[in-house]
Design a protein around this motif. Structure first.
Motif, mmCIF file in Angstrom:
data_model
loop_
_atom_site.group_PDB
_atom_site.id
_atom_site.type_symbol
_atom_site.label_atom_id
_atom_site.label_comp_id
_atom_site.label_asym_id
_atom_site.label_seq_id
_atom_site.Cartn_x
_atom_site.Cartn_y
_atom_site.Cartn_z
ATOM 1 N N PRO A 37 56.177 46.951 28.627
ATOM 2 C CA PRO A 37 56.865 48.212 28.946
ATOM 3 C C PRO A 37 58.355 48.113 28.654
ATOM 4 O O PRO A 37 58.964 47.039 28.731
ATOM 5 C CB PRO A 37 56.615 48.373 30.439
ATOM 6 C CG PRO A 37 56.411 46.983 30.953
ATOM 7 C CD PRO A 37 55.717 46.249 29.837
ATOM 8 N N ASP A 38 58.931 49.221 28.307
ATOM 9 C CA ASP A 38 60.370 49.291 28.090
ATOM 10 C C ASP A 38 61.039 49.529 29.442
ATOM 11 O O ASP A 38 61.113 50.663 29.920
ATOM 12 C CB ASP A 38 60.704 50.422 27.108
ATOM 13 C CG ASP A 38 62.199 50.501 26.810
ATOM 14 O OD1 ASP A 38 62.947 49.629 27.297
ATOM 15 O OD2 ASP A 38 62.612 51.437 26.110
ATOM 16 N N LEU A 39 61.524 48.463 30.037
ATOM 17 C CA LEU A 39 62.118 48.538 31.367
ATOM 18 C C LEU A 39 63.636 48.483 31.329
ATOM 19 O O LEU A 39 64.286 48.401 32.373
ATOM 20 C CB LEU A 39 61.600 47.373 32.229
ATOM 21 C CG LEU A 39 60.092 47.337 32.481
ATOM 22 C CD1 LEU A 39 59.699 46.022 33.137
ATOM 23 C CD2 LEU A 39 59.665 48.511 33.350
ATOM 24 N N GLY A 40 64.201 48.560 30.132
ATOM 25 C CA GLY A 40 65.633 48.357 29.994
ATOM 26 C C GLY A 40 66.474 49.358 30.771
ATOM 27 O O GLY A 40 67.423 48.972 31.469
ATOM 28 N N GLU A 41 66.142 50.635 30.664
ATOM 29 C CA GLU A 41 66.926 51.668 31.362
ATOM 30 C C GLU A 41 66.845 51.489 32.878
ATOM 31 O O GLU A 41 67.860 51.565 33.585
ATOM 32 C CB GLU A 41 66.411 53.055 30.972
ATOM 33 C CG GLU A 41 67.179 54.203 31.628
ATOM 34 C CD GLU A 41 66.613 55.564 31.263
ATOM 35 O OE1 GLU A 41 67.034 56.558 31.878
ATOM 36 O OE2 GLU A 41 65.734 55.629 30.363
#
Length: 526
Positions: A37-41
């Motif tokens: 998953p893209d959890l960067g934000e």
């Protein structure tokens, strides 16, 4: 400024750090479970000064119950600080409240991350996520709005909102966990709805839009959904008597509700209330494990950050062997909890029902029960600074027992596991097969697995806690032996599965185990 007021040898604020960069337990587990998953934000927000301050303010300014407006009209509204709404907006905007089958793993990772930030707002997020499986037993069309990423608080009819939140109301004064002893009555009316009369002793998130509740219908204990505002715009006859004055979880409102002829819609068959709502309980139990793992990780971050910047007796605390041993063991405890939590989330994603029937209550029992001890040790790493509210550790410490009590305290959870043993032999096989993937890797682990197998053949109520604890330890040990660096698995096994007894306090491990690398891999870089 006088020299006596010059500030030296204090750790800087832990603001602007990347919570993913110092949490290999999370990132590695996600990769193994097939999630990227893209959890960067979300990670940026969780580590930011802005949202860390929102977490403080939401707990500093607790919710206030407004039963009536200025004219004397009953409104039963809960007033929150703007920081509460900022936290809710963050989590709802990231979809952490939304039950979406193909996205359980990413959602679990996000829920874990926000749990490291602030735990109180996670309650309505968790309740909403868990409500959808139960509501699918009925014919009401709430799912689209319950999975919407729009946060819209306020007292208006549910169908007019862009997004909804759900709560749960089961326990009563005379019963507590024994929900079948509830006395709330539900009488059917001519419109196909029911009129509910009764008092609920503990209602999670009373400001939410809908509540799943249990009441005695003509056919027995039944599940109902009650909106706070009826479709015609009238307030439902659902009155908040008071907010609970809790040990922790202070940002979140928990309440006693009085139903005085409240309108409810049946969910599932009459007499099948527990069977209907149990799916909600299972999902919230997963969040208890994730939330406790997140709380442990939050405390570890504070401790590791402090010892990296604080010196005593001529050396950094992080360079002193005894402190390394303590923080290193906390790091292993965190990794074991996180790894098991994400493994459970992966099982939900893949529909491993047999595995979850036992692994979930076992993990809920142990991970949640260990949290207060771990947070207490982390607090002590800061010394007197950790006992001061400004450090944030007292809030974490007050929060730490919560998930061990929520959705079934230790005895209830352990006995649930015992019932699953009797009813689902295939669940025993599923858990033992998972554990057996690491057999032969370590004698201490093999000995513990052999003991577990023996305990399972003679399990009884008196031994339920022992079985739950040992099962969770063997699951954690198996995962770490297979996936973690050797020193992580070694510390875990040495502290928990030695033949000479249970684990001791942190920092008492045998000689020869290098602790410094354990500390360095989990220290936040601010």
């Amino acid at each position: 400024m006088d020299a006596t007021h010059e500030v030296t040898n204090q750790a800087p604020p832990l603001d602007g750090f990347d919570p993913l960069a110092c949490d290999p337990g999370l990132t590695d587990a996600l990769r193994r479970e097939g999630g990227t998953p893209d959890l960067g934000e979300l990670a940026t927000a969780v580590g930011s000064a802005e949202y860390r301050e929102h977490a403080r303010l939401a707990n500093e300014h607790e919710p206030v119950l407004r039963t009536h407006d200025r004219y004397g009209t009953r409104i039963d509204e809960v007033e929150f600080h703007p920081s509460w709404h900022a936290l809710m907006q963050l989590s709802v905007g990231q979809g952490l409240h939304a039950f979406v089958e193909e996205d359980h793993l990413a959602r679990a990772a996000g829920f874990y991350l926000v749990s490291t930030l602030e735990q109180g707002h996670c309650c309505p997020i968790s309740m909403t996520y868990a409500s959808v499986p139960a509501l699918r037993h009925g014919e009401l069309e709430f799912e689209r709005l319950l999975t919407s990423r729009v946060y819209e608080p306020g007292l208006v009819p549910p169908h007019t909102k862009a997004g909804l939140l759900a709560g749960m109301s089961m326990t009563e004064k005379q019963g507590g966990s024994d929900v079948r002893s509830g006395t709330t009555r539900a009488t059917p009316d001519v419109h196909g709805t029911y009129s509910l009369v009764g008092h609920k002793w503990f209602t999670s998130a009373p400001m939410n839009d809908l509540f799943l509740t249990l009441a005695q219908a003509p056919g027995g204990l039944t599940c109902f959904v009650l909106p706070r505002v009826l479709p015609d715009g009238r307030l439902n006859a659902l009155h908040i008597q008071r907010l609970k004055d809790k040990l922790g979880n202070r940002s979140n409102a928990s309440a006693e509700l009085e139903y005085t002829g409240a309108t409810g819609w049946r969910v599932g068959e009459e007499g099948r209330g527990v069977a209907t709502i149990i799916e909600m309980v299972s999902m919230t139990r997963l969040d208890c494990v994730l939330g406790s793992a997140g709380t442990v990780r939050a405390a570890l971050s504070e401790a590791a950050h402090h010892v990296a910047h604080r010196s005593a007796f001529g050396a950094r605390l992080a360079d002193q062997p005894l402190m390394q041993a303590v923080v290193g063991e906390l790091a292993v405890e965190s990794e074991a909890a996180t790894t098991l939590a994400i493994r459970l989330a992966g099982a939900v994603q893949r529909g491993e029902t047999a595995f979850l029937r036992l692994a979930l209550p076992a993990a809920k029992y142990l991970v949640c029960k260990r949290t207060p001890a771990v947070v207490g040790e982390a607090l002590e790493c800061l010394g007197g600074n950790g006992y001061v509210e400004e450090s944030g550790l007292p809030r974490l410490f007050r929060e730490s027992p919560l998930n061990s009590i929520w959705e079934g305290s230790g005895n209830v959870t352990a006995l649930d596991l015992l019932r699953a043993l009797a009813r689902s032999p295939e669940s025993v096989d599923a858990v033992l097969d998972e554990i057996a993937l690491a057999q032969g890797a370590d004698k201490r682990f093999d000995r513990a697995v052999s003991t577990l197998r023996t305990e399972l053949t003679r399990a009884e109520p008196r031994t339920a806690r022992r079985v739950a604890e040992l099962m969770a330890l063997c699951l954690q040990g198996s995962l770490l032996l297979r996936t973690a660096p050797a020193e992580v698995a070694d510390v875990f096994l040495a502290g928990r599965l030695q033949p000479d007894g249970p684990w001791r306090t942190a920092g008492t491990l045998p000689d020869g185990i290098p602790a410094k690398p354990l500390v360095e891999r989990v220290t936040p870089a601010s």
